[in-house]
Scaffold this active site. Sequence first.
Site, mmCIF file in Angstrom:
data_model
loop_
_atom_site.group_PDB
_atom_site.id
_atom_site.type_symbol
_atom_site.label_atom_id
_atom_site.label_comp_id
_atom_site.label_asym_id
_atom_site.label_seq_id
_atom_site.Cartn_x
_atom_site.Cartn_y
_atom_site.Cartn_z
ATOM 1 N N CYS A 164 -36.366 102.077 84.375
ATOM 2 C CA CYS A 164 -36.079 103.060 83.323
ATOM 3 C C CYS A 164 -37.316 103.377 82.494
ATOM 4 O O CYS A 164 -38.111 102.489 82.175
ATOM 5 C CB CYS A 164 -34.980 102.547 82.400
ATOM 6 S SG CYS A 164 -33.365 102.389 83.180
ATOM 7 N N HIS A 196 -42.481 103.369 79.233
ATOM 8 C CA HIS A 196 -41.521 102.552 79.962
ATOM 9 C C HIS A 196 -40.497 102.028 78.969
ATOM 10 O O HIS A 196 -40.831 101.662 77.839
ATOM 11 C CB HIS A 196 -42.227 101.394 80.666
ATOM 12 C CG HIS A 196 -41.408 100.787 81.757
ATOM 13 N ND1 HIS A 196 -40.373 99.915 81.501
ATOM 14 C CD2 HIS A 196 -41.443 100.942 83.107
ATOM 15 C CE1 HIS A 196 -39.816 99.550 82.640
ATOM 16 N NE2 HIS A 196 -40.445 100.161 83.630
ATOM 17 N N HIS A 197 -39.214 102.002 79.389
ATOM 18 C CA HIS A 197 -38.145 101.621 78.460
ATOM 19 C C HIS A 197 -38.243 100.162 78.028
ATOM 20 O O HIS A 197 -37.640 99.753 77.022
ATOM 21 C CB HIS A 197 -36.777 101.879 79.094
ATOM 22 C CG HIS A 197 -35.750 102.350 78.123
ATOM 23 N ND1 HIS A 197 -35.589 101.782 76.875
ATOM 24 C CD2 HIS A 197 -34.812 103.334 78.200
ATOM 25 C CE1 HIS A 197 -34.611 102.394 76.230
ATOM 26 N NE2 HIS A 197 -34.120 103.340 77.004
ATOM 27 N N SER A 198 -39.009 99.357 78.754
ATOM 28 C CA SER A 198 -39.181 97.958 78.356
ATOM 29 C C SER A 198 -39.933 97.834 77.036
ATOM 30 O O SER A 198 -39.838 96.804 76.355
ATOM 31 C CB SER A 198 -39.928 97.180 79.451
ATOM 32 O OG SER A 198 -41.193 97.771 79.701
ATOM 33 N N ASN A 211 -35.592 96.257 72.640
ATOM 34 C CA ASN A 211 -34.355 96.801 73.211
ATOM 35 C C ASN A 211 -33.172 95.973 72.726
ATOM 36 O O ASN A 211 -32.713 95.048 73.398
ATOM 37 C CB ASN A 211 -34.433 96.783 74.740
ATOM 38 C CG ASN A 211 -35.373 97.849 75.275
ATOM 39 O OD1 ASN A 211 -35.095 99.039 75.171
ATOM 40 N ND2 ASN A 211 -36.498 97.427 75.840
#
Length: 487
Positions: free
Chosen positions: A37, A150-152, A332
């Site tokens: 993601c 990057h979603h991280s 997150n």
Amino acid sequence: MYTMKKGKDMAKEEQETAAIEPLSPVSQLFVSPSLYCFIIFTLGFQTRCNPSTIVEGVKNTWIKLPRFSSKVEIKKNGKASWVPVSVRVEDHVVVPDLDYSNIENPDQFIEDYTSKLANTPMDMSRPLWELHLLNIKTSNAESLAIGKFHHSLGDGMSLISLLLASSRKTSDPDALPTTAATRKHASSNKKSWWLVGRFWFMIRIIFTTVVELFKYLLTLCFMRDTKTPLMGKTGDAIRSRKVIHRIVSFDDVKLVKNNMDMKVNDVLLGMTQAGLSRYLSRKYDEDMVVEKKKNLEKIRLRGTVFVNLRADTKLEDLANMMAKGSKCRWGNFVGVIIFPLWVRSEDDPLEYVRRAKSTMDIKKLSIESLICYGLIKLTRKILGGKVVETLVRRLFDHTTLTFSNVMGPDEDISFFDHPMSYVAASALGGPQALIIHYVTYVNKIVINLAVDTSVIRDPHLLCDDLVESLDIIKLAAMEKGVHKMEV
């Protein structure tokens, strides 16, 4: 000058975060190949872009954050960690050499550029972010910055906070932007009824949570959404992504909200249900599938909705957000709920909003998102990351779309001395063919669609349906308001 902390405090923090750090459970999911993601965002500016100013600003803010100066290293056992590396900002801030005079349709060019960026894999051997600066005038901006994170690195709340830390009020260049806090679960019970009310409230929470978790379990096991023109095939990889956005008036959403005594999220979910109903009804008309149109109301169509789990959703100063013990945690920190969408033809367009509120009220009583977040951590610890990836993958395989709403700045801001006109953002990844994000900026709201073009070949038509649905709902709400005044 855009800076965070200075001197001994900053040096101390850098020493504390310089070590290798494991990724959080949710960030671990985002780097897995099956759920890879990332976030594509666009910042529209009211002036021409000055790349050197933005590069200098990034050096003084973003690079101070450990995650923006670290790469992800995945070990043989599948566990991933943040590994600090030296960063040359100029390698991450891209200024493409383009002949802007030969671009006939700037809006289409930006759409194609953004979609190409969405289909280009990220280089995992370096920090997972990049920023593209384009001095091209579009219908909504004089120049743009297009980013890929990057979603991280963090969720929507974290990245909006990063935007605010990189900005100042346009009206006061020395002041950080401010937003109102949203407190959760406020209670107005009188003392005499406190115990009774609290007990009944807890019973409702427990019962609702058990029911919703049971539905969650059924979805993970076998319960799958009805096959529609919006849903990809189970196990299919996304072939080609397309990212588009449309800007509408936030005042229209507020008008419906105030006339119906709803929340902004209720209105956005309502217009989403109405827009999807219009789109599917037309699709079945075009395909001459009479039986399917008759059964439109029997369709099971659900969305996964990301929920912010922070107790206080004030968009705090980034430095405070990174601090240990902060109410607003960086990273997150989100849970996922399964939201059943009301897809059918309605004579009263306001019914879509009422249904959205009714369903959301039930979801607010449930703590399924928090429990699921905890179960992800526990399952990863006991059974390993592969099991978690399989379960989460099944969740997205068995549902149709993802929906989220991020509240942006409520006043005009300047991003590294560049006055902004709008913010657009889309998260991409996983097997779903449709992802819908709403992002607000002052008096605008941006509808963002990320689609798998092998499934949804006409995303602009779907976007039109969402916009038209808002217009229809607004007119109905205005008429309702007039009737109230007459009574």
